[in-house]
Each structure stands twice: as structure tokens, then as C-alpha cells.
Write a protein that holds these residues in place. Sequence first.
Motif, PDB file in Angstrom:
ATOM      1  N   ASN A 230       0.841  -1.196   0.000  1.00 58.92           N
ATOM      2  CA  ASN A 230       0.000   0.000   0.000  1.00 58.92           C
ATOM      3  C   ASN A 230       0.875   1.245   0.000  1.00 58.92           C
ATOM      4  N   GLU A 231       1.071   1.841  -1.172  1.00 62.30           N
ATOM      5  CA  GLU A 231       1.937   3.005  -1.294  1.00 62.30           C
ATOM      6  C   GLU A 231       1.166   4.286  -0.968  1.00 62.30           C
ATOM      7  N   ILE A 232       1.829   5.177  -0.242  1.00 66.38           N
ATOM      8  CA  ILE A 232       1.215   6.434   0.169  1.00 66.38           C
ATOM      9  C   ILE A 232       0.883   7.293  -1.051  1.00 66.38           C
ATOM     10  N   ASP A 233      -0.304   7.885  -1.017  1.00 69.49           N
ATOM     11  CA  ASP A 233      -0.793   8.809  -2.055  1.00 69.49           C
ATOM     12  C   ASP A 233      -0.941   8.152  -3.433  1.00 69.49           C
ATOM     13  N   THR A 234      -1.062   6.830  -3.449  1.00 68.36           N
ATOM     14  CA  THR A 234      -1.324   6.111  -4.700  1.00 68.36           C
ATOM     15  C   THR A 234      -2.794   5.713  -4.744  1.00 68.36           C
ATOM     16  N   LEU A 235      -3.463   6.077  -5.811  1.00 66.75           N
ATOM     17  CA  LEU A 235      -4.887   5.782  -5.960  1.00 66.75           C
ATOM     18  C   LEU A 235      -5.056   4.429  -6.646  1.00 66.75           C
ATOM     19  N   TYR A 236      -5.759   3.512  -5.994  1.00 65.05           N
ATOM     20  CA  TYR A 236      -6.004   2.180  -6.531  1.00 65.05           C
ATOM     21  C   TYR A 236      -7.469   2.063  -6.949  1.00 65.05           C
ATOM     22  N   ASN A 237      -7.677   1.419  -8.093  1.00 62.62           N
ATOM     23  CA  ASN A 237      -9.031   1.178  -8.586  1.00 62.62           C
ATOM     24  C   ASN A 237      -9.270  -0.330  -8.593  1.00 62.62           C
ATOM     25  N   PHE A 238     -10.048  -0.810  -7.616  1.00 60.64           N
ATOM     26  CA  PHE A 238     -10.281  -2.243  -7.473  1.00 60.64           C
ATOM     27  C   PHE A 238     -11.550  -2.647  -8.219  1.00 60.64           C
ATOM     28  N   LYS A 239     -11.419  -2.770  -9.528  1.00 61.24           N
ATOM     29  CA  LYS A 239     -12.564  -3.088 -10.387  1.00 61.24           C
ATOM     30  C   LYS A 239     -12.608  -4.582 -10.685  1.00 61.24           C
ATOM     31  N   ILE A 240     -13.809  -5.172 -10.588  1.00 58.86           N
ATOM     32  CA  ILE A 240     -14.039  -6.591 -10.879  1.00 58.86           C
ATOM     33  C   ILE A 240     -15.249  -6.706 -11.797  1.00 58.86           C
ATOM     34  N   ASN A 241     -15.101  -7.442 -12.882  1.00 62.76           N
ATOM     35  CA  ASN A 241     -16.233  -7.734 -13.752  1.00 62.76           C
ATOM     36  C   ASN A 241     -16.177  -9.201 -14.172  1.00 62.76           C
ATOM     37  N   SER A 242     -17.270  -9.902 -13.993  1.00 58.29           N
ATOM     38  CA  SER A 242     -17.308 -11.315 -14.360  1.00 58.29           C
ATOM     39  C   SER A 242     -18.704 -11.676 -14.835  1.00 58.29           C
ATOM     40  N   ASN A 243     -18.780 -12.473 -15.899  1.00 63.26           N
ATOM     41  CA  ASN A 243     -20.061 -12.926 -16.438  1.00 63.26           C
ATOM     42  C   ASN A 243     -19.983 -14.423 -16.714  1.00 63.26           C
TER      43      ASN A 243
ATOM     44  N   ASP B 185     -19.548   1.202 -10.117  1.00 61.35           N
ATOM     45  CA  ASP B 185     -19.047   2.513  -9.733  1.00 61.35           C
ATOM     46  C   ASP B 185     -17.550   2.528  -9.986  1.00 61.35           C
ATOM     47  N   ASN B 186     -16.846   3.542  -9.539  1.00 64.58           N
ATOM     48  CA  ASN B 186     -15.395   3.621  -9.667  1.00 64.58           C
ATOM     49  C   ASN B 186     -14.764   3.476  -8.293  1.00 64.58           C
ATOM     50  N   PRO B 187     -14.465   2.227  -7.879  1.00 58.25           N
ATOM     51  CA  PRO B 187     -13.936   2.001  -6.532  1.00 58.25           C
ATOM     52  C   PRO B 187     -12.520   2.566  -6.382  1.00 58.25           C
ATOM     53  N   GLU B 188     -12.352   3.505  -5.494  1.00 59.52           N
ATOM     54  CA  GLU B 188     -11.069   4.178  -5.311  1.00 59.52           C
ATOM     55  C   GLU B 188     -10.584   4.010  -3.876  1.00 59.52           C
ATOM     56  N   PHE B 189      -9.369   3.504  -3.750  1.00 56.48           N
ATOM     57  CA  PHE B 189      -8.736   3.290  -2.445  1.00 56.48           C
ATOM     58  C   PHE B 189      -7.446   4.099  -2.403  1.00 56.48           C
ATOM     59  N   ILE B 190      -7.269   4.879  -1.338  1.00 53.99           N
ATOM     60  CA  ILE B 190      -6.079   5.712  -1.225  1.00 53.99           C
ATOM     61  C   ILE B 190      -5.670   5.836   0.233  1.00 53.99           C
TER      62      ILE B 190
ATOM     63  N   ILE C 256      -6.824   6.648   5.733  1.00 50.78           N
ATOM     64  CA  ILE C 256      -7.113   5.670   4.683  1.00 50.78           C
ATOM     65  C   ILE C 256      -8.569   5.847   4.278  1.00 50.78           C
ATOM     66  N   GLN C 257      -8.820   5.853   2.969  1.00 49.76           N
ATOM     67  CA  GLN C 257     -10.179   6.071   2.507  1.00 49.76           C
ATOM     68  C   GLN C 257     -10.487   5.154   1.321  1.00 49.76           C
TER      69      GLN C 257
END
Length: 497
Positions: free
Chosen positions: A156-169, A208-213, A219-220
Amino acid sequence: MKIKITYIFLTTILFNFLFSYFNKDPLMVGLAGAYNTKASGYKSVGINPANLAFSNGISMNFMQFNFNYNNNFVTRERLNNLKGADLENETASNYFPKNEILNYLEGDPIKNNIILNVPFSFVCFSSNTFAINSEIRVFTDLELSQDFFKFALYGNEIDTLYNFKINSNSFVVMESSFSKGFRLGNLGLGFTLKYFKGLIGVSYLTIDNPEFITTSTQIQLSGSRYLLRQNTLGNGFGLDLGITSKRTDDGWKFGLSIIDLFSYLDWNYKTYIDEQFESFYDDFYNQTGIGYNESKLFSLSIDSLNLEDLNNDDVELGDLFIVQDTDVYESSFLPIQYESIEYEYSTVTKKYYIPTDSLCVGSENFDCDEKEELKKLEQNVIKFDYPTSLNFGFSKRVDERQMYILDISTGLDNSFNNKEKWRVSVGGEFGTQIFPFRLGFSYGGYDSISFGLGMSLRIPSNKGYFSFDIGLGFKGGDSLDSANGLDFGFGVNWIQN
């Protein structure tokens, strides 16, 4: 119920790592897809139905099994490069840079795809110029943001925005078809009419656009909304068209086909046939705990988690996360009677998600005069396009011991693992009538590069023979080390000449 939902999600992921895009039978596997003018009998269905125009006798499937693994990330060669590697110390002799691992993805997400078919024994057969086929097909795709792997690789790097996107069909479809070939002199024409009976459709979508930072103070996590959608009552139709030539005296043959033209599948569209599957559908919904045409909306968030919260002994892990799951109906419009309730809207899917408890169906919360509006909401028909492809090829039989084949094909859409990219396949069949073997190579299209080999053992019987076929293919490379997928097929069929 949470255990059942988790089970469904994990099963969907497991399927992705077991199967992927497949060649239709063991002969096609061994020839790396060079099959347009080689397929005969009931095996012409889904390849080129015009080949039936020059078929004689009967062919019948006893059993068939196709197995495939494919991905865009892992190969044996890459795993060997990482075995015992030091990812941190740049001066170490076994140092391997982390950025080179991510470069394997070439900026794309981690992808896996399924197309698996299981033809029914004895139901798939041909007699002279017509054929009847019935099979179960499984389509699945899985896409994970590479940020999942980046997070595991770098931490978990400081000030790095992560997008945890999952799509499955995932879709399970029973496909039944009737094929007919017509001979016009030295030219053959053919068609296949298909009926698709959708049994189960399960999707896990990021809406949605899941954003973790993580910053120096907190931590948000926001925007993490995922939809578990399940569908039944699938119905649709498809069409294959083909043209071919009679093999000339000096061994040449030409073929052209369009597979799954105008093909589609509508989910949640009830027909008379669905009444025969009511008990199956009831069992499915009872197992998942989600009602007919309902979806499960998950929301996960972390609101300004800081060091003080983490050091507070009275705070439990469950208190740090805000987790919500809601049964919802999905709709492309919002009826006027629901404008005042707490609904969800996704800018990604452009859909409204209305809590089931807020619907006036079976309750007195709303004036239910707008029943026609509710029927539209409940129906929520979901359209699914079948992958369509264009294929043409040539082959030349030199003598009874050798044949050479060339196929060129392309996808006409990008649904599932289909790609609008040209693919060239070359193959050869050698050996005796009793023990033929095959080699094939392809470049481009859905698997970039592949190499196949296969063989058959034909045992004579009364007025025909039993054929035991096996095929093995390396996908994404020409060796076991460089391949990112492995294609295996085995089948037994009976052929009467």
C-alpha cells in the motif's frame, strides 16, 4: 445466505481458471483451428454446414470432452523466471524488477475467458445431408484491475490511488440446432438454425469507480459498489451459413462460412418452454437466496480511517468498514412512484437500482395502479449477443496419407473472447486411415499464436468404424513454457460410410 453468495462468486472465478476459448472438437484442436474444409458429418455444425452437402452415411457422437486454460498473464516460462528471484535487492544476482512483471500485462487488466461445450451423447448426429445437434455451452469471462496485483506486489503506497474493479459474467446455455446441406453440382450450400435456451446467467459487476487511497493521515475507500446479478428465462435464436466446393480430382476444396449470424439471447423473457424448467429455476433461486429478477447490491467503504482508530482497542475490524448489501431490482428507467425513495443510480451502467423492500408489489406502500410500469420494471430483459465469426479456407488432399489445410478467420464483434482480428491457421493430416495424426499452427485472432497436435485411432465395426480422437494445443505460444493456455480434447464417435 452470505455463505451461498460467496460460494457462487468463488465458483465463478474457479471456472475462469479452468476453461477458456476452445476449439470445437479434438480434430480442430490438433489442426490449430484449420478446420473449415475438413469438418464432416455432425462436426460440420458450428464450422461450415455446407460440408453436409457432400456427406454420405451416418455419424454420431458417443462422448466428447474439451478442456482449456487460458489467460493473459501467467506462463510457465514467467513463473520459472520468478522462481527464487529477489524482487527487492537490485544488487542481488537473482534480482528481478517488479515493473517487468507488470509489463507482462501491457497495460491491460488481468483477463480470463471461458467458452466450454459438452455435446450430448447420441443426440448429436448426421445422416447424409442433414444434422441435429444439442449441447450445453458455458460462457464465462473475468476481468480484474491490475491494481489488485500492483497492491500485492508493491504494498500500500502512500498517495497512490487504486481502482479495485471486478467484472465477471457466466452463462450456461443449452443450444439445439438443425442443419441442412444442398448440393448444386460441384457447389454445396448449407445452413444451421439454432435455438438457445439460457439456463443460468450470473454476473458480478462493478457499477461505480472504486477508489482506495492512503495518505499520511488517513485511509479512505469510496465508490466500491458491486452488483451480483442472476438471470434465468433465457431464449434466443441464431443462424449459420456456409458455402463449399466438392473436392476436385486433384484434391482441392474451398469453404466459406459465417457462424452465429444475427445470433442473440434474451434473459428474463418468459416463454412457454420455460414452464418445463420451473422446478430447475425454483431450485436455483432457493440455493442463492435471491429472488427472481432480483440482484444483490454490495457497497464497501472506509470513511477517513486514521492512526487513532487503528490504535483504539475498543474498535473492532468490522467497525472500520462500512458494508451494506441490499436486494434490488434493476431498471433502465425510474417510475414516478419511486422518485421519493432511496434508490441507487450508476453512472457506469446507466441503470437505477430500486430496493426490493420499496416495491409496491405485494404491499400497500404505494398505489399500485401503475402495474404496467411495474411489469416493465420486473421484466428487465437483458440482451446477450453471441460471438459472430467469418471463416474461409482451402485444403488439398495430396493422397490417402496426407492433406494440407489453410484457414483465415476473424471475429465480427468483441463479445466474450471473440476479437475483431484476423487469424491464419495452417494444418496437416498424415498417416493411414486407421491411425492418422495431425499438426497445426495459427497466428493472430483470439489466442495470438497456437500450436496443435493430435491423432485418431479408428476401429472398424459393422458397416463403419469407431473413431477415438485426441488433440492437444498450446495457446499463446509454441511450447509448454511460453504458452499461456493449454487446449485438450478427447472424443469418441461412430461413422458409417
